[in-house]
Enzyme design. Structure first.
Site, PDB file in Angstrom:
ATOM      1  N   ASP A   1       0.822  -1.215   0.000  1.00 49.92           N
ATOM      2  CA  ASP A   1       0.000   0.000   0.000  1.00 49.92           C
ATOM      3  C   ASP A   1       0.855   1.263   0.000  1.00 49.92           C
ATOM      4  O   ASP A   1       0.515   2.258  -0.628  1.00 49.92           O
ATOM      5  CB  ASP A   1      -0.893   0.035   1.248  1.00 49.92           C
ATOM      6  CG  ASP A   1      -1.984  -1.007   1.162  1.00 49.92           C
ATOM      7  OD1 ASP A   1      -1.993  -1.771   0.169  1.00 49.92           O
ATOM      8  OD2 ASP A   1      -2.817  -1.057   2.088  1.00 49.92           O
TER       9      ASP A   1
ATOM     10  N   TYR B   1       1.881   2.193  -3.400  1.00 48.13           N
ATOM     11  CA  TYR B   1       0.739   2.733  -4.132  1.00 48.13           C
ATOM     12  C   TYR B   1       0.532   4.204  -3.748  1.00 48.13           C
ATOM     13  O   TYR B   1       0.383   5.072  -4.598  1.00 48.13           O
ATOM     14  CB  TYR B   1      -0.522   1.910  -3.815  1.00 48.13           C
ATOM     15  CG  TYR B   1      -1.729   2.348  -4.596  1.00 48.13           C
ATOM     16  CD1 TYR B   1      -2.072   1.729  -5.796  1.00 48.13           C
ATOM     17  CD2 TYR B   1      -2.538   3.400  -4.145  1.00 48.13           C
ATOM     18  CE1 TYR B   1      -3.174   2.139  -6.528  1.00 48.13           C
ATOM     19  CE2 TYR B   1      -3.636   3.819  -4.866  1.00 48.13           C
ATOM     20  CZ  TYR B   1      -3.957   3.184  -6.053  1.00 48.13           C
ATOM     21  OH  TYR B   1      -5.046   3.613  -6.774  1.00 48.13           O
TER      22      TYR B   1
ATOM     23  N   SER C   1     -35.780  -5.933  -9.021  1.00 50.37           N
ATOM     24  CA  SER C   1     -35.606  -6.455  -7.672  1.00 50.37           C
ATOM     25  C   SER C   1     -35.697  -7.978  -7.771  1.00 50.37           C
ATOM     26  O   SER C   1     -35.750  -8.521  -8.875  1.00 50.37           O
ATOM     27  CB  SER C   1     -36.700  -5.874  -6.801  1.00 50.37           C
ATOM     28  OG  SER C   1     -36.547  -6.362  -5.507  1.00 50.37           O
ATOM     29  N   LEU C   2     -35.717  -8.673  -6.662  1.00 52.71           N
ATOM     30  CA  LEU C   2     -35.782 -10.141  -6.702  1.00 52.71           C
ATOM     31  C   LEU C   2     -36.937 -10.644  -5.853  1.00 52.71           C
ATOM     32  O   LEU C   2     -37.246 -10.057  -4.816  1.00 52.71           O
ATOM     33  CB  LEU C   2     -34.490 -10.740  -6.141  1.00 52.71           C
ATOM     34  CG  LEU C   2     -33.212 -10.548  -6.936  1.00 52.71           C
ATOM     35  CD1 LEU C   2     -32.002 -10.933  -6.091  1.00 52.71           C
ATOM     36  CD2 LEU C   2     -33.238 -11.388  -8.211  1.00 52.71           C
TER      37      LEU C   2
ATOM     38  N   LYS D   1     -26.010 -13.282  -1.883  1.00 55.74           N
ATOM     39  CA  LYS D   1     -26.835 -12.080  -1.960  1.00 55.74           C
ATOM     40  C   LYS D   1     -26.213 -11.053  -1.021  1.00 55.74           C
ATOM     41  O   LYS D   1     -26.308 -11.164   0.202  1.00 55.74           O
ATOM     42  CB  LYS D   1     -28.273 -12.371  -1.556  1.00 55.74           C
ATOM     43  CG  LYS D   1     -29.165 -11.168  -1.756  1.00 55.74           C
ATOM     44  CD  LYS D   1     -30.618 -11.533  -1.599  1.00 55.74           C
ATOM     45  CE  LYS D   1     -31.533 -10.416  -2.026  1.00 55.74           C
ATOM     46  NZ  LYS D   1     -31.417  -9.210  -1.229  1.00 55.74           N
TER      47      LYS D   1
ATOM     48  N   GLU E   1     -23.621  -4.370  -6.451  1.00 53.92           N
ATOM     49  CA  GLU E   1     -23.926  -3.969  -5.089  1.00 53.92           C
ATOM     50  C   GLU E   1     -22.768  -3.181  -4.489  1.00 53.92           C
ATOM     51  O   GLU E   1     -21.616  -3.618  -4.545  1.00 53.92           O
ATOM     52  CB  GLU E   1     -24.177  -5.236  -4.247  1.00 53.92           C
ATOM     53  CG  GLU E   1     -24.887  -4.992  -2.951  1.00 53.92           C
ATOM     54  CD  GLU E   1     -26.420  -4.977  -3.085  1.00 53.92           C
ATOM     55  OE1 GLU E   1     -26.939  -4.883  -4.235  1.00 53.92           O
ATOM     56  OE2 GLU E   1     -27.092  -5.026  -2.049  1.00 53.92           O
TER      57      GLU E   1
ATOM     58  N   TYR F   1     -23.051  -7.786 -10.582  1.00 56.75           N
ATOM     59  CA  TYR F   1     -23.862  -8.994 -10.735  1.00 56.75           C
ATOM     60  C   TYR F   1     -24.815  -8.986 -11.920  1.00 56.75           C
ATOM     61  O   TYR F   1     -25.582  -9.926 -12.099  1.00 56.75           O
ATOM     62  CB  TYR F   1     -24.618  -9.339  -9.454  1.00 56.75           C
ATOM     63  CG  TYR F   1     -25.470  -8.229  -8.868  1.00 56.75           C
ATOM     64  CD1 TYR F   1     -26.532  -7.675  -9.587  1.00 56.75           C
ATOM     65  CD2 TYR F   1     -25.222  -7.753  -7.590  1.00 56.75           C
ATOM     66  CE1 TYR F   1     -27.305  -6.678  -9.040  1.00 56.75           C
ATOM     67  CE2 TYR F   1     -26.002  -6.759  -7.034  1.00 56.75           C
ATOM     68  CZ  TYR F   1     -27.044  -6.214  -7.768  1.00 56.75           C
ATOM     69  OH  TYR F   1     -27.805  -5.226  -7.234  1.00 56.75           O
TER      70      TYR F   1
ATOM     71  N   CYS G   1     -21.654  -2.438  44.365  1.00 55.23           N
ATOM     72  CA  CYS G   1     -21.578  -3.719  43.661  1.00 55.23           C
ATOM     73  C   CYS G   1     -22.821  -4.563  44.000  1.00 55.23           C
ATOM     74  O   CYS G   1     -23.117  -4.757  45.185  1.00 55.23           O
ATOM     75  CB  CYS G   1     -20.315  -4.459  44.068  1.00 55.23           C
ATOM     76  SG  CYS G   1     -20.278  -6.149  43.445  1.00 55.23           S
TER      77      CYS G   1
HETATM   78  S1  IVH Z   1     -29.564  -9.548  -9.185  1.00 52.83           S
HETATM   79  C1  IVH Z   1     -31.913  -8.781 -12.375  1.00 52.83           C
HETATM   80  N1  IVH Z   1     -27.673 -10.492  -7.659  1.00 52.83           N
HETATM   81  O1  IVH Z   1     -30.750  -7.683  -3.881  1.00 52.83           O
HETATM   82  C2  IVH Z   1     -31.966  -8.928 -10.935  1.00 52.83           C
HETATM   83  N2  IVH Z   1     -29.076  -8.790  -6.760  1.00 52.83           N
HETATM   84  O2  IVH Z   1     -33.548  -8.002  -3.327  1.00 52.83           O
HETATM   85  C3  IVH Z   1     -31.254  -7.848 -10.261  1.00 52.83           C
HETATM   86  N3  IVH Z   1     -28.497  -8.102  -4.499  1.00 52.83           N
HETATM   87  O3  IVH Z   1     -31.757  -4.853  -5.679  1.00 52.83           O
HETATM   88  C4  IVH Z   1     -30.680  -8.212  -8.964  1.00 52.83           C
HETATM   89  N4  IVH Z   1     -26.778  -9.448  -4.265  1.00 52.83           N
HETATM   90  O4  IVH Z   1     -29.441  -4.813  -4.602  1.00 52.83           O
HETATM   91  C5  IVH Z   1     -28.696  -9.630  -7.740  1.00 52.83           C
HETATM   92  N5  IVH Z   1     -25.919 -11.395  -6.448  1.00 52.83           N
HETATM   93  C6  IVH Z   1     -26.938 -10.540  -6.536  1.00 52.83           C
HETATM   94  C7  IVH Z   1     -27.298  -9.666  -5.485  1.00 52.83           C
HETATM   95  C8  IVH Z   1     -28.389  -8.811  -5.638  1.00 52.83           C
HETATM   96  C9  IVH Z   1     -27.516  -8.494  -3.704  1.00 52.83           C
HETATM   97  C10 IVH Z   1     -29.507  -7.085  -4.124  1.00 52.83           C
HETATM   98  C11 IVH Z   1     -29.744  -6.044  -5.187  1.00 52.83           C
HETATM   99  C12 IVH Z   1     -31.211  -6.115  -5.484  1.00 52.83           C
HETATM  100  C13 IVH Z   1     -31.748  -6.760  -4.246  1.00 52.83           C
HETATM  101  C14 IVH Z   1     -33.045  -7.458  -4.503  1.00 52.83           C
END
Ligand code: IVH
Length: 673
Positions: free
Chosen positions: A35, A38, A84-85, A117, A175, A227, A410
């Site tokens: 470091d 750098y 989202s998922l 995740k 992320e 991701y 105490c």
């Molecule tokens: S894919 C197309 N992959 O989880 C789908 N999301 O609950 C887009 N997240 O908003 C999301 N790790 O912020 C994806 N390996 C991962 C992830 C991930 C964390 C978060 C992301 C998303 C949220 C949904």
């Protein structure tokens, strides 16, 4: 001013070199320079840019410090929405997901990519002609906030893509998050400055990225993993998710090393178990894993519904935080007299474990969080760390509640309590008059790493103290067979065994003995060091603070405690009695004089992960025999980290601090030298 050509070249070269090292460090996880080197190169570039401001480029690594504060964030429209998922909370829900997918696709076997995740916040990075031009948060998925300046301070994010085969326009989704080590460090810093601490790494990441002043973001230990992709123009990406991410990596974008291609639902569930088992050792918090159908063509066939893709699902881990009721606050007295407030909770499952107690640390922490009996609290349990009350839900507080104040006597022996200047803890002044302190002193004395009295467990010690049979640790050695046999749940045979174990413990080492005495600030490794340096108890007992401080790693506080301990006549008496009843150790036969024997003197090692050829304890002893100090935590002062199998956050921290890391083979070579 005309810039001389050689200066321009020099600046370009510095930029390239620095960006290259960033890539080694953050993307390949394989730093090529320390470091400090750098930083030296960075300062060189900064100096050139200060002298010739026209040299400044948007992708210069000097741009990572942040810019003037904004008054508000601009809005960014996501042309490709940020999805989202959907979540699955158990295996059945994953099976249901796969069933739905199979029916729609009319296929039997499906290949997935499984990824952790990450628990941070989503960001979209837009590169045009390879240059990072815009970064945005997810917002509602269609519109987010522009955080370009903030994102530029995150060193894991390239300001310019590598190579020349990247698309003309590329939006990378991933992320932004804060690794555990960085989070702990940040919270310590916040506490030291009297500022608000963060409840968890996710809040810390969100609070750090959404800063109007990007210089603040620049001081926060944020990182990034990619991701997914959004808009892509001017190039064709590979046809599988796995290959797309690896292509991103070649352009200098970091991707998760834990990403894996798996087959079918069973492959997914195996991956889940594997990652869950390693959750605590990962350098960052995760709240589950994500399964994504690998083939892009199949993804397109499935499409998405109400902002979540049909081709992916998040399989959540048991939550590490939970809501519960604080029933009462107890005050425990520790071995050194420290009063620790402990929250008694209405039992609640956190991360798969039922929790009923949580530490409240000390009075300052209670005031800071304003924790009161009757409160509804957020409880957090991360890994094997003691559960902690993170926050109180103030609107659920009963009207009658009162602030909690630690007692001024105490709770065990009634002695006064004091608080030393500069210390957060309050202590009982009763010393060994206090049964709580006495009990723990005896437990510590008998423990495996101290005098190692086999069979003298906590319950037995409790009886000895409560029955007033043992006032000082020396009394253990003078109890009669009848006295032992008279204890609860103690037959003749067990009494004999314990007497044998006590007899055996008399033959010890000076290091074990010193550790067993329970001197404040003298842990196992300091005890070993003292034994080694002084060679005899008599010499140590007459050492001054000055003498002690000459020893590497013994600071003024430890020196003070050691001298104070041996000055107390009570302690001297106990030591004398122990020697009289026959506690002894071999006089050091060989003074550590030969230079080779002390080849690691002055160096501090940290052992992490599993070693295959010896236990960590053994490795520690062998390093100490060569004069090294072995510590439990990594800091800038650590000389070397030994990383065994499955090394976790300590390895991560070592890398972040630029501390030297060796593997087991390296350790063996060192020991054999
Ligand atoms: S894919 C197309 N992959 O989880 C789908 N999301 O609950 C887009 N997240 O908003 C999301 N790790 O912020 C994806 N390996 C991962 C992830 C991930 C964390 C978060 C992301 C998303 C949220 C949904």
């Amino acid at each position: 001013m005309k810039i001389p050509t050689e200066i321009e070249l020099q600046a370009a070269q510095l930029r390239d070199t620095l960006n290259e090292h960033n890539y080694y460090y953050y993307v390949l996880d394989d730093p090529h320079i320390p470091d400090s080197e750098y930083d030296r190169l960075l300062r060189e570039l900064q100096a050139l840019e200060a002298q010739y401001p026209e040299l400044m480029r948007p992708d210069s690594p000097t741009q990572r410090v942040g810019a003037a504060p904004l008054s508000a964030f601009a809005e960014v429209v996501h042309t490709v929405p940020m999805l989202s998922l959907n979540n699955a909370f158990d295996d059945d829900e994953v099976h249901d997901f796969e069933k739905r997918v199979r029916e729609r696709l009319r296929v039997q076997e499906i290949e997935y990519v499984a990824e952790p995740k990450l628990d941070g916040l989503a960001a979209s990075l837009r590169y045009e002609e390879g240059l990072l031009v815009k970064a945005a948060t997810r917002g509602d998925g269609s519109r987010g906030e522009e955080v370009t300046q903030n994102v530029k301070t995150i060193k894991a994010i390239p300001l310019r893509l590598r190579g020349d085969d990247f698309p003309r326009v590329l939006e990378v989704r991933g992320e932004v998050f804060m690794p555990k080590a960085g989070f702990d460090h940040l919270n310590k810093q916040q506490t030291a400055r009297g500022e608000k601490t963060f409840a968890n790494p996710r809040n810390a990441a969100a609070g750090s990225l959404r800063q109007l002043d990007s210089r603040v973001t620049g001081r926060r230990p944020l990182t990034f993993l990619s991701y997914a992709v959004g808009v892509v123009e001017g190039a064709q990406l590979p046809n599988s998710h796995h290959d797309i991410l690896h292509r991103l990596q070649t352009w200098g974008l970091p991707i998760s090393v834990y990403m894996q291609v798996v087959n079918g639902v069973q492959g997914c569930l195996d991956y889940y178990q594997d990652i869950l088992a390693h959750r605590d050792n990962l350098p960052f918090d995760i709240d589950g894993v994500v399964y994504k159908i690998n083939r892009v063509e199949q993804q397109e066939q499935l499409g998405f519904v109400s902002r979540a893709p049909r081709w992916a699902i998040a399989h959540k881990f048991p939550a590490q935080e939970a809501l519960t009721q604080l029933l009462d606050i107890d005050v425990q007295v520790g071995r050194t007299g420290a009063l620790t407030p402990v929250a008694r909770l209405s039992p609640v499952n956190v991360g798969g474990v039922t929790v009923t107690n949580a530490t409240l640390h000390n009075q300052d922490e209670i005031i800071r969080k304003d924790v009161r009996v009757g409160d509804t609290v957020i409880l957090r349990r991360a890994g094997d760390v003691i559960p902690e009350v993170v926050r109180v839900l103030a609107d659920k507080r009963p009207d009658s509640s009162q602030p909690f104040v630690l007692p001024d006597k105490c709770p065990v022996c009634g002695s006064d309590v004091t608080r030393a200047e500069g210390e957060a803890v309050v202590r009982c002044t009763g010393g060994l008059i206090c049964p709580a302190q006495r009990k723990q002193a005896v437990q510590h004395f008998a423990s495996r790493r101290a005098m190692d009295i086999d069979g003298l467990g906590d319950k037995l010690v409790e009886q000895l103290i409560e029955g007033d049979l043992v006032k000082s640790v020396a009394d253990i050695y003078t109890l009669s067979k009848e006295q032992w046999a008279g204890l609860e749940r103690m037959g003749k045979k067990s009494a004999n065994n314990i007497i044998k174990a006590i007899e055996k413990s008399k033959s010890t080492t000076l290091a074990h003995f010193l550790y067993a005495l329970g001197i404040r600030e003298v842990g196992e490794s300091t005890a070993g060091l003292l034994a080694q340096q002084f060679g005899s108890l008599e010499k140590l007992m007459s050492a001054t603070e000055k003498d002690l401080q000459k020893i590497p790693d013994i600071g003024p506080i430890a020196a003070k405690h050691i001298v104070a301990f041996f000055q107390q006549s009570y302690n001297r008496e106990v030591i004398q009695r122990l020697q009289e009843v026959g506690v002894h150790w071999a006089a050091p036969t060989e003074q550590p004089s030969a230079a080779t024997e002390q080849s690691l003197a002055g160096q501090t090692f940290v052992l992490t992960g599993t070693l295959s050829s010896m236990t960590r304890d053994k490795a520690k002893k062998r390093l100490q025999a060569l004069g090294a100090k072995v510590s439990g935590s990594v800091s800038k002062k650590t000389s070397c980290v030994v990383a065994g199998e499955k090394a976790g956050s300590k390895l991560d921290k070592a890398q972040a601090l630029g501390v030297k890391v060796i593997d087991e083979a390296g350790l063996m070579a060192l020991l054999e030298q």
